[in-house]
Write a protein that holds these residues in place. Structure first.
Motif, PDB file in Angstrom:
ATOM      1  N   ASN A   1       0.845  -1.190   0.000  1.00 43.90           N
ATOM      2  CA  ASN A   1       0.000   0.000   0.000  1.00 43.90           C
ATOM      3  C   ASN A   1       0.885   1.245   0.000  1.00 43.90           C
ATOM      4  OD1 ASN A   1      -1.707   2.173   0.684  1.00 43.90           O
ATOM      5  ND2 ASN A   1      -3.094   0.810   1.779  1.00 43.90           N
ATOM      6  N   PRO A   2       0.777   2.081  -1.051  1.00 46.69           N
ATOM      7  CA  PRO A   2       1.683   3.222  -1.162  1.00 46.69           C
ATOM      8  C   PRO A   2       1.152   4.506  -0.538  1.00 46.69           C
ATOM      9  CG  PRO A   2       0.418   3.006  -3.170  1.00 46.69           C
ATOM     10  CD  PRO A   2      -0.084   1.930  -2.210  1.00 46.69           C
ATOM     11  N   LYS A   3       0.191   4.423   0.369  1.00 50.06           N
ATOM     12  CA  LYS A   3      -0.465   5.620   0.896  1.00 50.06           C
ATOM     13  C   LYS A   3       0.486   6.564   1.642  1.00 50.06           C
ATOM     14  CE  LYS A   3      -4.426   5.715   2.865  1.00 50.06           C
ATOM     15  NZ  LYS A   3      -5.013   6.768   2.011  1.00 50.06           N
ATOM     16  N   ASN A   4       1.380   6.001   2.416  1.00 50.29           N
ATOM     17  CA  ASN A   4       2.289   6.807   3.239  1.00 50.29           C
ATOM     18  C   ASN A   4       1.491   7.797   4.096  1.00 50.29           C
ATOM     19  OD1 ASN A   4       4.544   5.471   2.136  1.00 50.29           O
ATOM     20  ND2 ASN A   4       4.500   6.814   0.359  1.00 50.29           N
ATOM     21  N   ASP A   5       1.800   9.077   3.996  1.00 52.24           N
ATOM     22  CA  ASP A   5       1.114  10.079   4.826  1.00 52.24           C
ATOM     23  C   ASP A   5       0.042  10.831   4.050  1.00 52.24           C
ATOM     24  OD1 ASP A   5       2.717   9.483   7.049  1.00 52.24           O
ATOM     25  OD2 ASP A   5       4.311  10.803   6.328  1.00 52.24           O
ATOM     26  N   GLU A   6      -0.457  10.237   2.997  1.00 51.43           N
ATOM     27  CA  GLU A   6      -1.465  10.897   2.176  1.00 51.43           C
ATOM     28  C   GLU A   6      -2.762  11.095   2.963  1.00 51.43           C
ATOM     29  OE1 GLU A   6      -2.831  10.344  -2.413  1.00 51.43           O
ATOM     30  OE2 GLU A   6      -2.838   8.557  -1.171  1.00 51.43           O
ATOM     31  N   ASN A   7      -3.498  12.159   2.604  1.00 53.75           N
ATOM     32  CA  ASN A   7      -4.815  12.379   3.201  1.00 53.75           C
ATOM     33  C   ASN A   7      -5.704  11.165   2.966  1.00 53.75           C
ATOM     34  OD1 ASN A   7      -4.172  14.960   4.009  1.00 53.75           O
ATOM     35  ND2 ASN A   7      -5.145  15.965   2.249  1.00 53.75           N
ATOM     36  N   LEU A   8      -6.801  11.109   3.710  1.00 48.83           N
ATOM     37  CA  LEU A   8      -7.818  10.101   3.432  1.00 48.83           C
ATOM     38  C   LEU A   8      -8.207  10.209   1.957  1.00 48.83           C
ATOM     39  CD1 LEU A   8     -10.779   8.932   5.439  1.00 48.83           C
ATOM     40  CD2 LEU A   8     -11.294  10.000   3.256  1.00 48.83           C
ATOM     41  N   VAL A   9      -8.469   9.061   1.326  1.00 49.15           N
ATOM     42  CA  VAL A   9      -8.763   9.048  -0.109  1.00 49.15           C
ATOM     43  C   VAL A   9     -10.139   8.449  -0.383  1.00 49.15           C
ATOM     44  CG1 VAL A   9      -8.112   8.052  -2.338  1.00 49.15           C
ATOM     45  CG2 VAL A   9      -6.350   8.952  -0.817  1.00 49.15           C
ATOM     46  N   ILE A  10     -10.947   9.212  -1.104  1.00 50.51           N
ATOM     47  CA  ILE A  10     -12.179   8.696  -1.704  1.00 50.51           C
ATOM     48  C   ILE A  10     -11.831   8.429  -3.158  1.00 50.51           C
ATOM     49  CG2 ILE A  10     -14.584   9.195  -2.288  1.00 50.51           C
ATOM     50  CD1 ILE A  10     -14.525  11.260   0.029  1.00 50.51           C
ATOM     51  N   GLY A  11     -12.157   7.246  -3.674  1.00 48.28           N
ATOM     52  CA  GLY A  11     -11.697   6.904  -5.014  1.00 48.28           C
ATOM     53  C   GLY A  11     -12.738   6.292  -5.915  1.00 48.28           C
ATOM     54  N   TRP A  12     -12.472   6.403  -7.199  1.00 49.84           N
ATOM     55  CA  TRP A  12     -13.317   5.814  -8.252  1.00 49.84           C
ATOM     56  C   TRP A  12     -12.402   5.352  -9.372  1.00 49.84           C
ATOM     57  CZ3 TRP A  12     -13.904   6.758 -13.458  1.00 49.84           C
ATOM     58  CH2 TRP A  12     -15.044   6.231 -14.098  1.00 49.84           C
ATOM     59  N   THR A  13     -12.742   4.227 -10.008  1.00 55.06           N
ATOM     60  CA  THR A  13     -11.999   3.754 -11.164  1.00 55.06           C
ATOM     61  C   THR A  13     -12.957   3.353 -12.265  1.00 55.06           C
ATOM     62  OG1 THR A  13     -10.309   2.188 -11.934  1.00 55.06           O
ATOM     63  CG2 THR A  13     -11.879   1.362 -10.315  1.00 55.06           C
ATOM     64  N   GLY A  14     -12.549   3.572 -13.506  1.00 52.35           N
ATOM     65  CA  GLY A  14     -13.404   3.210 -14.636  1.00 52.35           C
ATOM     66  C   GLY A  14     -12.917   3.840 -15.923  1.00 52.35           C
TER      67      GLY A  14
ATOM     68  N   ILE B   1     -11.568  -2.483   0.936  1.00 55.72           N
ATOM     69  CA  ILE B   1     -12.000  -1.088   0.872  1.00 55.72           C
ATOM     70  C   ILE B   1     -13.528  -1.047   0.890  1.00 55.72           C
ATOM     71  CG2 ILE B   1     -11.964   1.030  -0.504  1.00 55.72           C
ATOM     72  CD1 ILE B   1      -9.412  -0.222  -1.893  1.00 55.72           C
ATOM     73  N   PRO B   2     -14.137  -0.360   1.849  1.00 58.56           N
ATOM     74  CA  PRO B   2     -15.606  -0.283   1.867  1.00 58.56           C
ATOM     75  C   PRO B   2     -16.128   0.459   0.646  1.00 58.56           C
ATOM     76  CG  PRO B   2     -14.655   1.248   3.455  1.00 58.56           C
ATOM     77  CD  PRO B   2     -13.523   0.405   2.949  1.00 58.56           C
TER      78      PRO B   2
ATOM     79  N   LYS C   1     -13.004   5.816  11.277  1.00 56.25           N
ATOM     80  CA  LYS C   1     -11.961   4.921  10.780  1.00 56.25           C
ATOM     81  C   LYS C   1     -12.246   3.468  11.159  1.00 56.25           C
ATOM     82  CE  LYS C   1      -6.937   4.228  10.804  1.00 56.25           C
ATOM     83  NZ  LYS C   1      -5.638   4.746  11.301  1.00 56.25           N
ATOM     84  N   ASP C   2     -12.769   3.245  12.383  1.00 58.95           N
ATOM     85  CA  ASP C   2     -13.068   1.879  12.829  1.00 58.95           C
ATOM     86  C   ASP C   2     -14.130   1.242  11.949  1.00 58.95           C
ATOM     87  OD1 ASP C   2     -11.218   1.991  14.851  1.00 58.95           O
ATOM     88  OD2 ASP C   2     -12.662   2.639  16.381  1.00 58.95           O
TER      89      ASP C   2
ATOM     90  N   LEU D   1     -13.891  -2.166   9.745  1.00 62.32           N
ATOM     91  CA  LEU D   1     -14.881  -3.236   9.944  1.00 62.32           C
ATOM     92  C   LEU D   1     -15.556  -3.589   8.624  1.00 62.32           C
ATOM     93  CD1 LEU D   1     -16.469  -5.033  11.954  1.00 62.32           C
ATOM     94  CD2 LEU D   1     -18.109  -3.151  12.167  1.00 62.32           C
ATOM     95  N   PHE D   2     -16.019  -2.568   7.900  1.00 62.84           N
ATOM     96  CA  PHE D   2     -16.652  -2.798   6.603  1.00 62.84           C
ATOM     97  C   PHE D   2     -15.671  -3.455   5.631  1.00 62.84           C
ATOM     98  CE2 PHE D   2     -20.376   0.468   6.330  1.00 62.84           C
ATOM     99  CZ  PHE D   2     -20.928  -0.086   7.466  1.00 62.84           C
TER     100      PHE D   2
END
Length: 319
Positions: free
Chosen positions: A145-158, A245-246, A285-286, A290-291
């Motif tokens: 996982n390359p997240k490091n100290d990045e902000n929380l991420v909301i993502g989409w792919t397509g 990822i939920p 975050k919890d 869990l999700f």
């Protein structure tokens, strides 16, 4: 088509190159016809050629008398929403789908909606849901996982053709980015034109796809409730979920089967639900963890390669 042909296909202009690659593709199919007598089954995904009538399928079925296993995972008999009435739509010859179904020994579809359509023309239809390789590919235990100290991420792919589904979500993201610090990452083959402060674009790359997806903390999959969307097989949601990822999605088509609302993700009917549920996962975050664990388990049990191998292999039986 070769990879180079696909890369050229969605670029503006380059008409001569495109015609050359189409000609090259048809020559390849003619060679396939020569090879066909040496095989027991001919597996066709979506179509033998992207344009024109089902010429090759007809030869395989009626002249060579081979058993066709026809597989599709979209409502490909319908016009693409962004191509309605265009010449491009006409040359795709959408009516060929029913003919290929009629000539097929078996038809494999990605969901029940598609299966009902195929059953109008073929008596041997099997539902093969979209499957994920949870061991060697979509496995958070073997990728970094390359997240490091990045902000929380909301993502989409397509693909670029499905970016339109994000339009109703853009104003919601705009409101939330005024309250929370996060990045909204879009992974696609073309950059979006959305005006968002939080937006980050990552060009889709097969070699880095899993690592890029792992940057997501929350995956979104909005859809319009139409016939085309009913035919979709939930690949985005399954990718998110397989990586822990939920997912937050529209309750359209198989999304309602894949996602258990408020257990491994959220299903959102209204704009208010979208905003509320995204905000919930941003803050908690919890709940995200869990999700995510529950989502991964759901994919392993019902949508993994291992859980669907027997079903898929049954296509190649003579029963």
């Amino acid at each position: 088509m070769t990879k180079k042909a696909w890369d050229t296909l969605y670029k503006d202009g380059k008409i001569i190159s495109k015609l050359y690659y189409f000609f090259q593709g048809f020559v390849t199919r003619l060679i396939d016809i020569v090879r066909t007598p040496y095989y027991d089954f001919i597996f066709i995904h979506r179509e033998a050629t992207p344009v024109g009538p089902p010429f090759f399928e007809w030869i395989i079925s009626k002249i060579l008398r081979k058993k066709i296993i026809y597989d599709f995972d979209d409502a490909i008999w319908l016009e693409d929403p962004d191509e309605k009435g265009s010449i491009k739509s006409m040359v795709k010859w959408k009516s060929k789908v029913s003919s290929i179904c009629r000539w097929s020994y078996k038809v494999s579809t990605g969901n029940e909606y598609l299966a009902k359509y195929a059953a109008n023309f073929c008596t041997n239809v099997i539902i093969n849901p979209t499957t994920i390789d949870t061991e060697h590919l979509h496995n958070p235990d073997i990728t970094v996982n390359p997240k490091n100290d990045e902000n929380l991420v909301i993502g989409w792919t397509g693909t670029h053709s499905t970016l339109q589904y994000l339009n109703p979500l853009v104003p919601i993201i705009a409101e939330l980015e005024e309250i929370f610090d996060f990045n909204f990452i879009i992974i696609s083959n073309k950059a979006p034109s959305f005006k968002l402060k939080s937006l980050k674009f990552i060009p889709w790359n097969k070699n880095t796809e899993i690592k890029d997806l792992q940057r997501f903390d929350i995956g979104v999959m909005p859809l319009t409730n139409d016939l085309w969307s009913q035919g979709k097989c939930g690949f985005k949601a399954l990718q998110y979920m397989a990586l822990g990822i939920p997912a937050i999605a529209s309750p359209v088509g198989v999304n309602s089967l894949i996602i258990d609302d408020n257990e491994n993700g959220f299903l959102c009917h209204t704009r208010e639900e979208w905003k509320k549920n995204i905000e919930t996962l941003i803050i908690n975050k919890d709940k995200r963890k869990l999700f995510g664990r529950s989502a991964r388990k759901k994919v392993e049990n019902f949508y993994s390669v291992s859980s669907n191998s027997d079903n898929f292999l049954s296509l190649f039986s003579l029963e």
